[in-house]
Design a protein around this motif. Structure first.
Motif, PDB file in Angstrom:
ATOM      1  N   LYS A  26      31.974  40.666  38.503  1.00 34.48           N
ATOM      2  CA  LYS A  26      32.474  42.019  38.176  1.00 34.48           C
ATOM      3  C   LYS A  26      32.488  42.893  39.423  1.00 34.48           C
ATOM      4  CE  LYS A  26      31.915  42.545  33.269  1.00 34.48           C
ATOM      5  NZ  LYS A  26      30.846  42.363  32.308  1.00 34.48           N
ATOM      6  N   GLN A  27      31.415  42.772  40.221  1.00 34.55           N
ATOM      7  CA  GLN A  27      31.325  43.607  41.426  1.00 34.55           C
ATOM      8  C   GLN A  27      32.490  43.333  42.374  1.00 34.55           C
ATOM      9  OE1 GLN A  27      27.440  43.009  43.144  1.00 34.55           O
ATOM     10  NE2 GLN A  27      26.422  44.246  41.591  1.00 34.55           N
ATOM     11  N   TYR A  28      32.786  42.054  42.639  1.00 32.86           N
ATOM     12  CA  TYR A  28      33.854  41.852  43.619  1.00 32.86           C
ATOM     13  C   TYR A  28      35.257  42.025  43.032  1.00 32.86           C
ATOM     14  CZ  TYR A  28      33.245  36.725  42.633  1.00 32.86           C
ATOM     15  OH  TYR A  28      33.116  35.480  42.063  1.00 32.86           O
ATOM     16  N   LEU A  29      35.392  41.893  41.697  1.00 33.60           N
ATOM     17  CA  LEU A  29      36.712  42.162  41.109  1.00 33.60           C
ATOM     18  C   LEU A  29      37.079  43.637  41.241  1.00 33.60           C
ATOM     19  CD1 LEU A  29      36.789  39.990  37.855  1.00 33.60           C
ATOM     20  CD2 LEU A  29      38.198  39.700  39.899  1.00 33.60           C
ATOM     21  N   GLU A  30      36.065  44.494  41.251  1.00 37.79           N
ATOM     22  CA  GLU A  30      36.323  45.935  41.391  1.00 37.79           C
ATOM     23  C   GLU A  30      36.908  46.272  42.763  1.00 37.79           C
ATOM     24  OE1 GLU A  30      32.820  48.262  40.523  1.00 37.79           O
ATOM     25  OE2 GLU A  30      32.823  47.495  38.468  1.00 37.79           O
ATOM     26  N   ARG A  31      36.492  45.504  43.775  1.00 36.12           N
ATOM     27  CA  ARG A  31      36.912  45.829  45.144  1.00 36.12           C
ATOM     28  C   ARG A  31      37.973  44.884  45.692  1.00 36.12           C
ATOM     29  NH1 ARG A  31      32.654  45.225  48.855  1.00 36.12           N
ATOM     30  NH2 ARG A  31      31.531  43.886  47.402  1.00 36.12           N
TER      31      ARG A  31
END
Ligand code: COA
Length: 148
Positions: A26-31
């Motif tokens: 989730k964290q890297y999909l946001e960025r």
């Protein structure tokens, strides 16, 4: 295989093949930017590109569904990711994998990446369960990169 960017309805099950942590995904999909590869309308693979430093992008997740692994889709996705990053003006692409991920180390080197370093103990205690591949405990992160 048709490759296109998606901004919603991410293929979580597929992403979890490459990274067992939903939280990190989730964290890297946001960025980052998520791309899927489709054959006859079926999603067969995914990759995520994450800008990390100026002119540098990291391939943070790549996965091919199990029944289609070993058919060249992984290599095609990596080469597509490299070309996209070049087109977008990045100068360096990085990728990291576990010390136990022998097949992935082969794939990335066949796609032009060179080993540039090791993050000792990066994976130790990162996930709830131990990861063992090829009879090897995954503890260190092998970092690879290529100039675009
Ligand atoms: N030794 C030598 N070459 C190897 C190898 C080994 N042990 N394992 C794979 N390769 C080579 C293949 O021969 C092929 O190269 P070639 O075309 O020159 O023969 C290349 O690596 C990749 O094969 P390909 O069929 O394109 O890979 P794939 O479609 O199975 O996709 C993954 C590769 C890693 C994406 C896929 O197996 C996967 O989704 N795994 C689970 C998720 C994962 O581990 N992601 C990466 C996290 S770092």
């Amino acid at each position: 295989m048709e490759i296109r960017q998606i901004k919603e309805e991410y293929p979580l099950e597929l992403l979890l093949l490459a990274d067992p942590s939903e939280k990190f995904i989730k964290q890297y999909l946001e960025r980052g930017e998520c791309y899927i590869g489709e054959v006859d309308g079926e999603i067969v693979g995914v990759f995520v590109l994450l800008p990390t430093r100026p002119e540098t992008v990291e391939l943070v997740n790549i996965a091919v569904i199990e029944q289609h692994q070993g058919k060249g889709f992984g290599k095609a996705l990596v080469m597509n990711a490299v070309n996209k990053a070049k087109e977008q003006g990045y100068n360096v692409m990085e990728v990291g994998t576990g010390n136990s991920s022998i097949d992935q180390l082969a794939l990335y080197q066949k796609c032009g990446f060179r080993i540039i370093g090791v993050d000792i103990d990066f994976f130790s205690g990162r996930y709830n369960e131990e990861i063992i591949e090829n009879g090897i405990l995954c503890v260190d992160k092998i970092r690879l990169a290529q100039i675009l």
